[in-house]
Motif scaffolding. Structure first.
Motif, short mmCIF file in Angstrom:
data_model
loop_
_atom_site.label_atom_id
_atom_site.label_comp_id
_atom_site.label_asym_id
_atom_site.label_seq_id
_atom_site.Cartn_x
_atom_site.Cartn_y
_atom_site.Cartn_z
N ARG A 154 0.54 -1.19 -0.37
CA ARG A 154 -0.15 0.07 -0.06
C ARG A 154 1.18 0.98 0.25
O ARG A 154 1.15 2.25 -0.79
CB ARG A 154 -1.27 -0.26 0.96
CG ARG A 154 -2.12 -0.93 0.97
CD ARG A 154 -3.12 -0.59 1.99
NE ARG A 154 -2.40 -1.09 3.39
CZ ARG A 154 -3.08 -1.49 4.45
NH1 ARG A 154 -2.69 -3.05 3.87
NH2 ARG A 154 -2.01 -1.68 5.39
N GLU A 157 2.56 1.45 -3.27
CA GLU A 157 1.04 2.02 -4.31
C GLU A 157 0.67 3.64 -4.55
O GLU A 157 0.17 4.14 -4.85
CB GLU A 157 0.11 0.55 -4.52
CG GLU A 157 0.96 0.05 -4.82
CD GLU A 157 -0.67 -1.34 -5.17
OE1 GLU A 157 -1.08 -1.29 -4.47
OE2 GLU A 157 -0.06 -2.26 -5.52
N LYS A 159 -0.99 4.21 -0.83
CA LYS A 159 -2.53 4.03 -1.13
C LYS A 159 -2.74 4.07 0.62
O LYS A 159 -1.76 3.48 1.12
CB LYS A 159 -3.07 2.49 -1.22
CG LYS A 159 -3.32 2.70 -2.55
CD LYS A 159 -4.17 1.02 -3.46
CE LYS A 159 -3.96 0.97 -5.10
NZ LYS A 159 -4.51 -0.44 -5.16
#
Length: 162
Positions: A154, A157, A159
């Motif tokens: 995460r 990326e 996120k």
């Protein structure tokens, strides 16, 4: 067979430690146990002196040296883990009965030996082509004790945590 193998120093726990390690890592086994031939340093006749074993095909030796010497983080053993389940299994087993967690996936087992429990995906996130993602993953790693594969992914990326 390699001409070089690590020798771990113990004060009477060599066989116990080797048995733990080989129980946790595939392709591992005890290959030889040598007993003290006489009474005296480092122990009584018949007690375990040396345990030779392999972990994932790598030869090791555990020596009951007759006195307590401290292991340090200056030498550690890294285990590449296929997934979070393997990270969790090894982390829990090596911490059981008195181990100590540290930062960034490091721990000391109950014998004081240092281990790095590392998901095999880590280089993908720290060395990926997205340099901003790699920086985010590194920042996430620095805040972790046990490594979290999804958390690293995460972060890489960009996120937020779910």
């Amino acid at each position: 067979m390699s001409k070089i193998s690590p020798c771990l120093w113990f004060n009477g726990e060599a066989e116990e430690a080797a048995n733990l390690y080989v129980s946790l890592v595939p392709d591992s086994r005890i290959t030889k146990i040598q007993r003290n031939p006489i009474d005296g340093p480092p122990g009584q006749a018949g007690t375990v002196l040396v345990v030779e074993f392999t972990l994932a095909g790598q030869s090791f030796m555990a020596l009951n040296g007759g006195m307590k010497l401290e292991h340090t983080h200056a030498v550690s053993f890294k285990i590449d883990c296929a997934d979070q389940a393997e990270v969790d299994r090894l982390w829990d087993a090596l911490l059981a009965n008195g181990g100590e967690p540290s930062k960034c996936g490091w721990l000391k087992d109950r014998f004081g030996v240092s281990w790095q429990i590392v998901p095999s995906a880590l280089p993908t996130y720290l060395g990926g082509s997205d340099s901003a993602g790699a920086k985010r993953a590194m920042q996430a790693l620095l805040g972790m004790v046990k490594l979290d594969v999804e958390g690293l992914k995460r972060a890489y990326e960009g996120k937020s945590a779910a």
